[in-house]
Write an enzyme that holds these catalytic residues in place. Structure first.
Site, PDB file in Angstrom:
ATOM      1  N   CYS A   1      98.658  63.636 -46.822  1.00 21.14           N
ATOM      2  CA  CYS A   1      97.644  64.340 -47.665  1.00 21.14           C
ATOM      3  C   CYS A   1      98.063  63.784 -49.193  1.00 21.14           C
ATOM      4  O   CYS A   1      98.967  63.699 -49.562  1.00 21.14           O
ATOM      5  CB  CYS A   1      98.266  65.720 -47.640  1.00 21.14           C
ATOM      6  SG  CYS A   1      97.235  66.659 -49.080  1.00 21.14           S
TER       7      CYS A   1
ATOM      8  N   ARG B   1      98.978  66.343 -52.512  1.00 23.37           N
ATOM      9  CA  ARG B   1     100.194  67.276 -52.479  1.00 23.37           C
ATOM     10  C   ARG B   1     100.773  67.641 -53.959  1.00 23.37           C
ATOM     11  O   ARG B   1     101.806  68.451 -53.835  1.00 23.37           O
ATOM     12  CB  ARG B   1     101.358  66.445 -51.766  1.00 23.37           C
ATOM     13  CG  ARG B   1     101.097  66.579 -50.375  1.00 23.37           C
ATOM     14  CD  ARG B   1     102.056  65.748 -49.231  1.00 23.37           C
ATOM     15  NE  ARG B   1     101.925  64.358 -49.445  1.00 23.37           N
ATOM     16  CZ  ARG B   1     102.769  63.392 -49.242  1.00 23.37           C
ATOM     17  NH1 ARG B   1     103.955  64.009 -48.804  1.00 23.37           N
ATOM     18  NH2 ARG B   1     102.417  62.246 -48.980  1.00 23.37           N
TER      19      ARG B   1
ATOM     20  N   TRP C   1      90.636  71.740 -51.246  1.00 24.84           N
ATOM     21  CA  TRP C   1      89.343  71.507 -51.782  1.00 24.84           C
ATOM     22  C   TRP C   1      89.160  69.840 -51.397  1.00 24.84           C
ATOM     23  O   TRP C   1      90.152  69.031 -50.988  1.00 24.84           O
ATOM     24  CB  TRP C   1      89.082  71.647 -53.283  1.00 24.84           C
ATOM     25  CG  TRP C   1      90.102  71.007 -54.293  1.00 24.84           C
ATOM     26  CD1 TRP C   1      90.088  69.481 -54.428  1.00 24.84           C
ATOM     27  CD2 TRP C   1      91.317  71.647 -54.696  1.00 24.84           C
ATOM     28  NE1 TRP C   1      91.184  69.081 -55.373  1.00 24.84           N
ATOM     29  CE2 TRP C   1      91.959  70.685 -55.387  1.00 24.84           C
ATOM     30  CE3 TRP C   1      91.876  72.871 -54.602  1.00 24.84           C
ATOM     31  CZ2 TRP C   1      93.139  70.630 -56.162  1.00 24.84           C
ATOM     32  CZ3 TRP C   1      92.997  73.174 -55.260  1.00 24.84           C
ATOM     33  CH2 TRP C   1      93.458  71.884 -56.047  1.00 24.84           C
TER      34      TRP C   1
ATOM     35  N   GLU D   1      85.918  62.098 -48.394  1.00 25.41           N
ATOM     36  CA  GLU D   1      85.891  62.764 -46.985  1.00 25.41           C
ATOM     37  C   GLU D   1      84.777  62.952 -46.646  1.00 25.41           C
ATOM     38  O   GLU D   1      84.328  62.635 -45.313  1.00 25.41           O
ATOM     39  CB  GLU D   1      86.873  63.861 -46.857  1.00 25.41           C
ATOM     40  CG  GLU D   1      88.346  63.753 -47.472  1.00 25.41           C
ATOM     41  CD  GLU D   1      88.891  64.881 -47.360  1.00 25.41           C
ATOM     42  OE1 GLU D   1      89.176  65.831 -48.660  1.00 25.41           O
ATOM     43  OE2 GLU D   1      89.533  65.347 -46.356  1.00 25.41           O
TER      44      GLU D   1
END
Ligand code: ARG
Length: 364
Positions: A63, A66, A233, A238
């Site tokens: 991720c 973070r 979000w 992506e």
């Protein structure tokens, strides 16, 4: 006494008390030990649960977002144990997190796995589009084909568009799962348009506002929370470089390249690259215009470096999975590309688990 569980419990409780500078570690450890001895398991306090869920995010090597781990909103739903009630609080999660577009990072934690007892959400994400196989190809999201079939076997029927929101499928203790529709009012979506290309909106492409991952197992101090849906979000890529662009997903680059008038017959015209940039521009532009939280990959990478610095200051080294942290568009334009990370999986963390509908091959 379950020694392994106690080992994992004490290492987590110790970490929690030390990191938070809390008094009373020894009493709490004695209590946990006693509960494991008499009942075979133990319960987290609300503080332990909240801290565990946040640190699990902090430890999520793939991720890039973070930096915001400590601001996670944690809903303790361990007392909820009927399908209908689980459905209710899932809708509350969706509404709270969506917040009209000003997205709030949120997790809802249901009771942990105990022996044969566990709650499972069959969805990969609480909001996701169906995918239908047909003689002339796949309609909708190819990533959802298998799950969409299961939903239809359970009696759900979609509208048959490329953007049908799948139902919530909730299973308790291995029983037949129950499905529930996600009301339209709960699903915020963003129709895509482009700041310069008028024709773009006529492609009628859209995406949903919030990614709610619902199939991962949260592990804290030896306890396994099999149902713990969470959301952040989106980072624009992506959607614009993967969900809508991959040739095994919505595969829209040829459509966009042609609409742009590019030479899609020659690789060296770089039509794919140019189409990608414009699609990603449309995603960021449309979310921004609709005031739906989103981050571009350059900003997200900068935020990730701030996270790394803050971790250093706290006496920790940020772990990471470089192959996932680099964005799929212009990776070498971010600092992450030029850094390296140790891909060590600390707990608490979020883990993949086998989809429950694949467990029983005879049900296929
Ligand atoms: N990549 C997934 C998707 O496109 C979502 C994963 C979680 N993403 C996030 N920004 N929290 O739907």
């Amino acid at each position: 006494m379950n020694d392994q569980l106690y080992e994992e419990a004490q290492s987590f409780i110790r970490q929690f008390y030390i990191e938070k500078g809390k008094q009373g570690l020894e009493q709490r450890l004695a209590q946990v030990r006693e509960q494991i001895e008499t009942s075979g398991t133990y319960d987290h306090t609300y503080e332990e649960l909240g801290y565990g869920a946040k640190v699990a995010w902090r430890n999520s090597n793939r991720c890039i977002g973070r930096l915001f781990w400590d601001s996670l909103q944690v809903f303790d739903q361990r007392h909820v144990d009927k399908e209908e009630d689980i459905y209710d609080v899932l809708l509350q999660h969706i509404d709270y997190a969506t917040n009209g577009g000003k997205i709030r990072s949120t997790i809802s934690i249901f009771k942990p796995k105990r022996h044969q007892e566990e709650i499972r959400l069959w969805n990969h994400q609480l909001v996701r589009y169906a995918g239908y196989e047909s003689p002339d190809g796949i309609l909708g999201d190819p990533a959802s084909v298998e799950f969409t079939k299961r939903c239809m076997e359970l009696g759900w029927k979609g509208k048959g568009t490329a953007f049908d929101v799948l139902p919530l499928v909730i299973q308790i203790d291995g029983q037949t799962p129950k499905w529930f529709p996600v009301p339209e009012e709960s699903v915020l979506e963003v129709p895509l348009r482009h700041p310069e290309f008028e024709w773009f909106q006529e492609l009628e492409i859209k995406w949903y506002a919030v990614p709610f991952i619902s199939d991962m197992r949260l592990e804290i101090g030896g306890l396994h929370y099999a149902a713990a849906p969470f959301n952040g979000w989106y980072m624009g890529t992506e959607i614009g470089a993967r969900n809508l662009a991959d040739d095994f997903r919505y595969d829209l680059l040829p459509t966009i390249g042609e609409a742009m008038g590019l030479d899609t017959k020659r690789n060296a015209s770089l039509w794919k690259d140019r189409a990608l940039v414009e699609l990603n521009q449309a995603v960021l532009y449309s979310y921004k215009a609709d005031q739906v939280s989103i981050v571009d990959h350059h900003t997200a990478a900068q935020q990730f470096h701030v996270f790394e610095r803050k971790e250093k200051e706290a006496g920790r080294d940020a772990t990471g999975d470089w192959t996932w942290l680099i964005p799929p568009v212009s990776p070498a334009s971010t600092g992450i590309f030029h850094s390296s990370y140790e891909n060590r999986m600390d707990t608490p963390n979020y883990f993949y688990q086998q989809p429950p509908y694949e467990k029983n091959p005879s049900a296929k």
